[in-house]
Each structure stands twice: as C-alpha cells, then as structure tokens.
Design a protein around this motif. Sequence first.
Motif, PDB file in Angstrom:
ATOM      1  N   LYS A  21      29.041  -3.858 116.718  1.00  0.00           N
ATOM      2  CA  LYS A  21      27.957  -4.392 115.886  1.00  0.00           C
ATOM      3  C   LYS A  21      26.622  -3.798 116.311  1.00  0.00           C
ATOM      4  CE  LYS A  21      25.924  -8.740 114.297  1.00  0.00           C
ATOM      5  NZ  LYS A  21      25.994 -10.233 114.378  1.00  0.00           N
ATOM      6  N   ARG A  22      26.450  -3.611 117.610  1.00  0.00           N
ATOM      7  CA  ARG A  22      25.210  -3.034 118.115  1.00  0.00           C
ATOM      8  C   ARG A  22      25.086  -1.552 117.761  1.00  0.00           C
ATOM      9  NH1 ARG A  22      25.521  -3.056 123.936  1.00  0.00           N
ATOM     10  NH2 ARG A  22      25.487  -0.785 123.900  1.00  0.00           N
ATOM     11  N   LEU A  23      26.190  -0.845 117.840  1.00  0.00           N
ATOM     12  CA  LEU A  23      26.158   0.589 117.544  1.00  0.00           C
ATOM     13  C   LEU A  23      26.018   0.876 116.056  1.00  0.00           C
ATOM     14  CD1 LEU A  23      29.005   1.786 119.932  1.00  0.00           C
ATOM     15  CD2 LEU A  23      26.565   2.258 120.188  1.00  0.00           C
ATOM     16  N   ARG A  24      26.556  -0.018 115.226  1.00  0.00           N
ATOM     17  CA  ARG A  24      26.575   0.130 113.774  1.00  0.00           C
ATOM     18  C   ARG A  24      27.490   1.294 113.365  1.00  0.00           C
ATOM     19  NH1 ARG A  24      20.033  -0.421 112.888  1.00  0.00           N
ATOM     20  NH2 ARG A  24      19.752  -2.226 114.276  1.00  0.00           N
ATOM     21  N   ILE A  25      27.432   1.664 112.090  1.00  0.00           N
ATOM     22  CA  ILE A  25      28.304   2.726 111.582  1.00  0.00           C
ATOM     23  C   ILE A  25      27.790   4.089 112.051  1.00  0.00           C
ATOM     24  CG2 ILE A  25      29.234   3.833 109.521  1.00  0.00           C
ATOM     25  CD1 ILE A  25      30.278   1.006 110.082  1.00  0.00           C
ATOM     26  N   GLN A  26      28.637   4.808 112.765  1.00  0.00           N
ATOM     27  CA  GLN A  26      28.291   6.131 113.277  1.00  0.00           C
ATOM     28  C   GLN A  26      29.521   7.041 113.174  1.00  0.00           C
ATOM     29  OE1 GLN A  26      25.692   6.720 116.701  1.00  0.00           O
ATOM     30  NE2 GLN A  26      25.734   4.523 117.086  1.00  0.00           N
ATOM     31  N   PRO A  27      29.732   7.692 112.033  1.00  0.00           N
ATOM     32  CA  PRO A  27      30.929   8.512 111.850  1.00  0.00           C
ATOM     33  C   PRO A  27      31.125   9.591 112.906  1.00  0.00           C
ATOM     34  CG  PRO A  27      29.848   8.126 109.757  1.00  0.00           C
ATOM     35  CD  PRO A  27      28.916   7.620 110.814  1.00  0.00           C
ATOM     36  N   ASP A  28      30.050  10.257 113.332  1.00  0.00           N
ATOM     37  CA  ASP A  28      30.191  11.329 114.321  1.00  0.00           C
ATOM     38  C   ASP A  28      30.638  10.769 115.675  1.00  0.00           C
ATOM     39  OD1 ASP A  28      29.465  13.186 112.435  1.00  0.00           O
ATOM     40  OD2 ASP A  28      27.378  13.330 113.097  1.00  0.00           O
ATOM     41  N   LEU A  29      30.018   9.676 116.089  1.00  0.00           N
ATOM     42  CA  LEU A  29      30.413   9.052 117.349  1.00  0.00           C
ATOM     43  C   LEU A  29      31.835   8.513 117.233  1.00  0.00           C
ATOM     44  CD1 LEU A  29      29.853   8.040 120.199  1.00  0.00           C
ATOM     45  CD2 LEU A  29      28.735   6.022 119.197  1.00  0.00           C
ATOM     46  N   SER A  30      32.171   7.956 116.085  1.00  0.00           N
ATOM     47  CA  SER A  30      33.519   7.458 115.864  1.00  0.00           C
ATOM     48  C   SER A  30      34.547   8.575 116.047  1.00  0.00           C
ATOM     49  CB  SER A  30      33.640   6.869 114.449  1.00  0.00           C
ATOM     50  OG  SER A  30      34.972   6.530 114.157  1.00  0.00           O
ATOM     51  N   ALA A  31      34.278   9.725 115.455  1.00  0.00           N
ATOM     52  CA  ALA A  31      35.199  10.860 115.564  1.00  0.00           C
ATOM     53  C   ALA A  31      35.345  11.306 117.013  1.00  0.00           C
ATOM     54  CB  ALA A  31      34.713  12.009 114.689  1.00  0.00           C
ATOM     55  N   ALA A  32      34.226  11.314 117.733  1.00  0.00           N
ATOM     56  CA  ALA A  32      34.254  11.732 119.139  1.00  0.00           C
ATOM     57  C   ALA A  32      35.047  10.733 119.988  1.00  0.00           C
ATOM     58  CB  ALA A  32      32.829  11.874 119.670  1.00  0.00           C
ATOM     59  N   LEU A  33      34.896   9.457 119.704  1.00  0.00           N
ATOM     60  CA  LEU A  33      35.654   8.431 120.429  1.00  0.00           C
ATOM     61  C   LEU A  33      37.148   8.558 120.143  1.00  0.00           C
ATOM     62  CD1 LEU A  33      33.283   5.395 119.807  1.00  0.00           C
ATOM     63  CD2 LEU A  33      33.870   6.312 122.061  1.00  0.00           C
ATOM     64  N   TRP A  34      37.486   8.841 118.908  1.00  0.00           N
ATOM     65  CA  TRP A  34      38.898   8.931 118.534  1.00  0.00           C
ATOM     66  C   TRP A  34      39.610  10.041 119.294  1.00  0.00           C
ATOM     67  CZ3 TRP A  34      42.075   5.796 115.864  1.00  0.00           C
ATOM     68  CH2 TRP A  34      43.338   6.302 115.521  1.00  0.00           C
ATOM     69  N   VAL A  35      38.984  11.189 119.410  1.00  0.00           N
ATOM     70  CA  VAL A  35      39.667  12.337 120.028  1.00  0.00           C
ATOM     71  C   VAL A  35      39.819  12.187 121.540  1.00  0.00           C
ATOM     72  CG1 VAL A  35      38.971  13.931 118.207  1.00  0.00           C
ATOM     73  CG2 VAL A  35      37.553  13.712 120.258  1.00  0.00           C
ATOM     74  N   LYS A  84      35.777   4.668 103.853  1.00  0.00           N
ATOM     75  CA  LYS A  84      35.914   5.330 102.556  1.00  0.00           C
ATOM     76  C   LYS A  84      35.690   6.836 102.625  1.00  0.00           C
ATOM     77  CE  LYS A  84      34.607   1.177  99.968  1.00  0.00           C
ATOM     78  NZ  LYS A  84      33.663   0.567  99.001  1.00  0.00           N
ATOM     79  N   SER A  85      35.240   7.333 103.777  1.00  0.00           N
ATOM     80  CA  SER A  85      34.907   8.760 103.874  1.00  0.00           C
ATOM     81  C   SER A  85      36.112   9.644 104.186  1.00  0.00           C
ATOM     82  CB  SER A  85      33.840   8.973 104.954  1.00  0.00           C
ATOM     83  OG  SER A  85      34.376   8.722 106.248  1.00  0.00           O
ATOM     84  N   PHE A  86      37.230   9.048 104.617  1.00  0.00           N
ATOM     85  CA  PHE A  86      38.388   9.848 105.013  1.00  0.00           C
ATOM     86  C   PHE A  86      39.202  10.289 103.798  1.00  0.00           C
ATOM     87  CE2 PHE A  86      37.654   7.025 108.689  1.00  0.00           C
ATOM     88  CZ  PHE A  86      37.517   7.971 109.689  1.00  0.00           C
ATOM     89  N   ASP A  87      39.643  11.553 103.812  1.00  0.00           N
ATOM     90  CA  ASP A  87      40.576  11.966 102.768  1.00  0.00           C
ATOM     91  C   ASP A  87      41.996  11.636 103.211  1.00  0.00           C
ATOM     92  OD1 ASP A  87      41.386  13.984 104.550  1.00  0.00           O
ATOM     93  OD2 ASP A  87      40.222  15.543 103.550  1.00  0.00           O
ATOM     94  N   ALA A  88      42.961  11.815 102.320  1.00  0.00           N
ATOM     95  CA  ALA A  88      44.339  11.426 102.600  1.00  0.00           C
ATOM     96  C   ALA A  88      44.908  12.195 103.785  1.00  0.00           C
ATOM     97  CB  ALA A  88      45.203  11.643 101.356  1.00  0.00           C
ATOM     98  N   HIS A 113      42.661   6.068  99.023  1.00  0.00           N
ATOM     99  CA  HIS A 113      43.986   6.695  99.086  1.00  0.00           C
ATOM    100  C   HIS A 113      45.068   5.734  99.574  1.00  0.00           C
ATOM    101  CE1 HIS A 113      42.307  10.656  98.280  1.00  0.00           C
ATOM    102  NE2 HIS A 113      41.379  10.415  99.180  1.00  0.00           N
ATOM    103  N   ALA A 114      44.747   4.453  99.729  1.00  0.00           N
ATOM    104  CA  ALA A 114      45.687   3.504 100.330  1.00  0.00           C
ATOM    105  C   ALA A 114      47.008   3.444  99.574  1.00  0.00           C
ATOM    106  CB  ALA A 114      45.057   2.112 100.403  1.00  0.00           C
ATOM    107  N   GLU A 115      46.976   3.370  98.245  1.00  0.00           N
ATOM    108  CA  GLU A 115      48.215   3.241  97.487  1.00  0.00           C
ATOM    109  C   GLU A 115      49.036   4.519  97.540  1.00  0.00           C
ATOM    110  OE1 GLU A 115      51.257   1.663  95.135  1.00  0.00           O
ATOM    111  OE2 GLU A 115      49.739   0.801  96.454  1.00  0.00           O
ATOM    112  N   GLU A 116      48.364   5.636  97.433  1.00  0.00           N
ATOM    113  CA  GLU A 116      49.043   6.929  97.542  1.00  0.00           C
ATOM    114  C   GLU A 116      49.755   7.055  98.889  1.00  0.00           C
ATOM    115  OE1 GLU A 116      47.370  11.421  98.533  1.00  0.00           O
ATOM    116  OE2 GLU A 116      46.096   9.997  97.447  1.00  0.00           O
TER     117      GLU A 116
END
Length: 227
Positions: free
Chosen positions: A49-63, A80-84, A113-116
């Motif tokens: 909640k403190r960090l808020r939405i941060q796609p770049d940091l999220s990607a770095a954390l994931w890897v 919603k930003s991820f492709d299938a 893409h959830a249903e697909e």
Amino acid sequence: MTGSTDVHQSLAEVLDELRTLDDPKIRAVNERHGDDHGVNLTKLRALAKRLRIQPDLSAALWVTEDTAARLLALLICRPKSFDAAALDTMVREADRPKVHDWFVNHVVKKNAHAEELRTAWMGDPDPGVAAAGWALTSDRVAKRPGDLDLAVLLDVIESEMTQAPPRLQWAMNTCLATIGIENPEFRTRAIDIGERLKVLEDYPTSPGCTSPYAPVWIAEMVRRREV
C-alpha cells in the motif's frame, strides 16, 4: 522514510525491508505448506500500500525468484497490462502455493485474457498450470457460469481428480464444491462424487473452519445461505 521517498524505494531497499520482516516462526509454519517465506501478510500488504502501483519495481521483484518478493510484486503490478504470453510465462514460474494463488486471484482474474487462458490452461500437462485453469473455472462457476457445461466438468472431475497431483487435485475439488454449492440441480451428483472419491476427507481442519472435503463443504455453505 516518509512521503514520496517511500514510493520510490529501490529494489535493494525493498528487498532489505522484506528481510527485516522475515519471522522465523512464520517461516516454519509456511514451510509446512510448501511456502518458503516468513513475512506476515498483513505487513506485506501494508508495504504494498505504501509503495503503490509500480510495474517496473514489480517486474524486478518477480525476477528475484524470492517468494516474499514475488508476493509483493503481485500486489504492486498493473494486472491489466500483461499480455497472454507474459501471464503464461508467469504461471509456469509461480511454483509456490501462495504465489500461485495470488497470481491467479490478484492478476489473472483482473486481466482481459483470463477466459482465453482458462480454457488453454485446464488441459495443460503441467499440473500447476492446469490448477490455475481450474481455479479460474471455479470463479466462472460462481460468478459467470454462462455457457459452461457443468455436467462435463463433473465428468472430468470424477474421472481424473483422484489421480491428480496435490495442487491440481485441490483446484479440481474446489470446482466440485463450487458446482455443488451454486447449482442445486447438480448438488446431489457433486456430493455423490465427493463421497465416492473421498478426496480431502481426512484433511486437518482447524476449529471454526469448514472442511475442504466437498460433501461437508457443500452442506455447510448451503446451510449458511438458508439461515
């Protein structure tokens, strides 16, 4: 740190903070369930909640492949930003139960893409991927059954659930229970399948919690709705 500096912490700073939040007692409990992290989830959500939405940091954390980091990544990404293709890659990397659960619930369910992916994943030879497909199917049964053929789903569950690996078996059992809870016309059959297959019949359940054994689960949820 306060204000905007909180939002723009570096990857190294966030990983350091996660390490300080790691509790050996929580880790010991989680490890019994296949999760290798010791961070209190309430504190993890507060950090997100403190960090808020941060796609770049999220990607770095994931890897990093660290479980606590990946859980945080799922809370600060933009679903919603991820492709299938990206989601398909991630589901195959989500090898810890909590990461798998949060990935499906916090990301895939919110993606176009959830249903697909649901239909593609259900028949995947990787049991973790197939489990994600079944989890999405349970969500559809509960919220948007639409053109789902529930009789066919019950056929598949009846023939395959007992031999399925644990994570996939759990997801199929959840779908079985959801069909029985949400659809009176299939309730008797769902209970019958559960009673004959006996999947999770002896699963340890804490006082006050509902057993995941489908016949008990179905009966309890129906009872609550009728009160």
